[in-house]
Design an enzyme around this catalytic site. Structure first.
Site, PDB file in Angstrom:
ATOM      1  CE  LYS A 273      64.154  56.140  87.096  1.00  0.00           C
ATOM      2  NZ  LYS A 273      63.789  57.518  86.716  1.00  0.00           N
TER       3      LYS A 273
ATOM      4  CB  SER B  16      60.193  57.836  87.976  1.00  0.00           C
ATOM      5  OG  SER B  16      61.238  58.200  87.081  1.00  0.00           O
TER       6      SER B  16
ATOM      7  CB  SER C 206      62.150  61.468  87.124  1.00  0.00           C
ATOM      8  OG  SER C 206      60.786  61.281  86.851  1.00  0.00           O
TER       9      SER C 206
END
Length: 528
Positions: free
Chosen positions: A109, A190, A214
């Site tokens: 990420k 996220s 997330s």
């Protein structure tokens, strides 16, 4: 709470047993949709190289992510990926295999620092082009385990801690990530890009991060396994933060076995993160936990106060409960107490810590960045509002900038409240009273239509209790609602990852719910 989106180890006996299963069943999407152990078997037999595997994933990214359905999960490709893969192949020829992740392509990420030619930006233009001073501990652990970091994934900008009206999966730097199971729907956040990428077969594994939901929410919505570890099992050093009291990285994968192997590689003590001091040796049993009989005799609390949001989801999870019973588990209906007593204080803690923790990260890992603190970030976004705020604002950033230090009583009281009601008088209480091995519930609802006018449409969610407590949470595919994946959650006390992994694996092997996405433009609401 209205915001969301918040090995070194040998092939142990348990993992070796799974390898036979992996080779016996070819992945529906071929080797690119395969798992770690299947890919390792082929490399060990000289039928596949890391360079070839990495090349195939990079081609698939070009064909699926940047063309064709245009998932837009990848924010940046590592220009050194093939070079690293060649080195892993060279080491293999010299019989220097580091462990089960040796030569395996992995995505990170884009809030995880890498000291290479890639940027680390959390999706913000304020950090575009900024290269980290050194690797995050997680990145260093994966490199040491032989993983090939092939790129960074898109995310909800600033890990979805920017606006009360945000759209998950959108960042100013990366644009919008789309759901492989229905391109007009959201991936949740996220870790949107990590979820979409692994669902679409763009790498073997990905790392997500979670503050509250997330990892587990996008994993559930993208038909994946996600593990949100105990706070401190995985180091937070070098991860662009929201809040040190809840932040953690974790694996997102297509199987429980893959997620377990990756978590074992990621975990480890880090002198730069005091929270990891008690984590030494905790990951040793994850491979051995992959046992089909792990549900036998387990007492599972069905968290009924996290049902009732969507009747179709409830119907799918009701089938899951029957599977758990058939596999030998005893189910006890419970309610997790006091879940409404930390809604506002959770947000308060995150705002205080975001301001403090972001400034520390920028100083240590991004000293060349054009912003040095929250106030300067807010001002940067105002100056670049046409690109940074075309759809929604930055209310959370502004509120965080206005907070004081971590010595303020309001912060200390809010943090104490969170721990009291999420831990001692929350998960700990219900598990002690009913002598439970874990709590189970629907992870989330199905994916919603992406909506830039009204923002996200979250409904059911089981993320907050474990997130606020800092306890582990595993989600595993549990079926489909009108063609959209839903997940089943297993939540336990501190450092119970091995037990949760075992139960999730037993459920997964009894159901095999996951199927690869077909990238439809939309799904029919009439199809169940």
């Amino acid at each position: 709470m209205d915001r969301r989106g918040f090995v070194r180890m040998g092939l142990a006996a348990g993992a070796a047993g799974v390898a036979g299963e992996a080779s016996a069943k070819a992945a529906p999407g071929g080797i690119l949709d395969g798992g770690v152990l299947q890919q390792q078997e082929l490399m060990a037999a000289n039928k596949l190289t890391s360079h070839s595997l990495t090349s195939q994933y990079l081609a698939r990214i070009r064909n699926i992510d940047k063309a064709g359905p245009r998932i837009n999960a990848i924010i940046e490709i590592n220009p050194e990926a093939l070079k690293i893969a060649r080195e892993m192949d060279r080491e293999r020829l010299l019989r220097r295999v580091r462990g089960p992740l040796h030569g395996i392509p992995v995505l990170l990420k884009d809030n995880i620092a890498t000291a290479d030619r890639m940027s680390t930006t959390a999706g913000s233009l304020a950090l575009a082009g900024v290269r980290a001073a050194r690797d995050a501990h997680v990145a260093a652990q994966l490199r040491a385990a032989g993983a090939v970091i092939i790129g960074k994934t898109n995310l909800s900008e600033w890990a979805d801690m920017r606006s009360t009206h945000s759209v998950s999966g959108w960042s100013a730097r990366g644009g919008l990530t789309r759901n492989p199971y229905s391109l007009d729907r959201n991936c949740s956040g996220s870790s949107s890009g990590s979820g979409a990428a692994i669902a679409a077969g763009l790498a073997t594994l990905a790392v997500g991060t979670e503050t509250d939901g997330s990892i587990v929410s996008p994993a559930s919505i993208c038909g994946l396994v996600g593990i949100k570890p105990t706070l401190g099992l995985v180091s937070r050093s070098g991860i662009i933060p929201i809040a040190h009291s809840q932040d953690t990285a974790g694996p997102m994968a297509r199987s429980v076995a893959d997620a377990a192997l990756m978590l074992a590689a990621m975990a480890g003590e880090d002198p730069a993160d005091a929270a990891t001091a008690g984590s030494g040796g905790k990951a040793a049993g994850y491979a051995a936990a992959l046992d089909r009989d792990s549900l036998k005799g387990k007492r599972l609390g069905v968290a009924r106060n996290f049902f009732g949001k969507n009747p179709d989801v409830d119907a799918e999870i009701a089938k899951s409960l029957q599977v758990l019973q058939a596999q030998g588990a005893q189910l006890i209906d419970v309610e997790v107490p006091n879940v409404n007593k930390y809604d506002s204080t959770e947000t308060e803690v995150l705002l205080y810590e975001f301001k403090s923790d972001l400034a520390a990260y920028l100083k240590d890992y991004a000293p060349t960045a054009p912003v040095r603190n929250m106030a300067e970030l807010v001002e940067f976004n105002r100056r670049h509002a046409d690109k940074e705020m075309p759809y929604f604002g930055q209310e959370y950033l502004e509120r965080a900038a206005a907070k004081g230090g971590l010595d303020e009583q309001a912060y200390l009281d809010a943090l104490a409240n969170n721990h009291r009601y999420a831990r001692a008088e929350g998960i700990d209480q219900v598990m002690r009273e009913h002598r439970l091995d874990a709590l189970v519930a629907p992870t989330d609802g199905p994916a919603w239509l992406t909506d830039f006018i009204n923002g996200d449409h979250y409904n059911a969610s089981f993320s907050s209790p474990a997130a606020v407590a800092g306890y582990p949470h595993v989600t595993v595919p549990a079926g489909y609602v009108r063609g959209l994946p839903v997940g089943l959650s297993f939540v336990g006390g501190s450092y119970t990852e091995a037990k949760l992994i075992g139960m999730a694996y037993a459920y997964e092997q009894a159901t095999h719910h996951r199927r690869a996405p077909q990238f439809p433009a939309s799904v029919s609401p009439a199809v169940r």
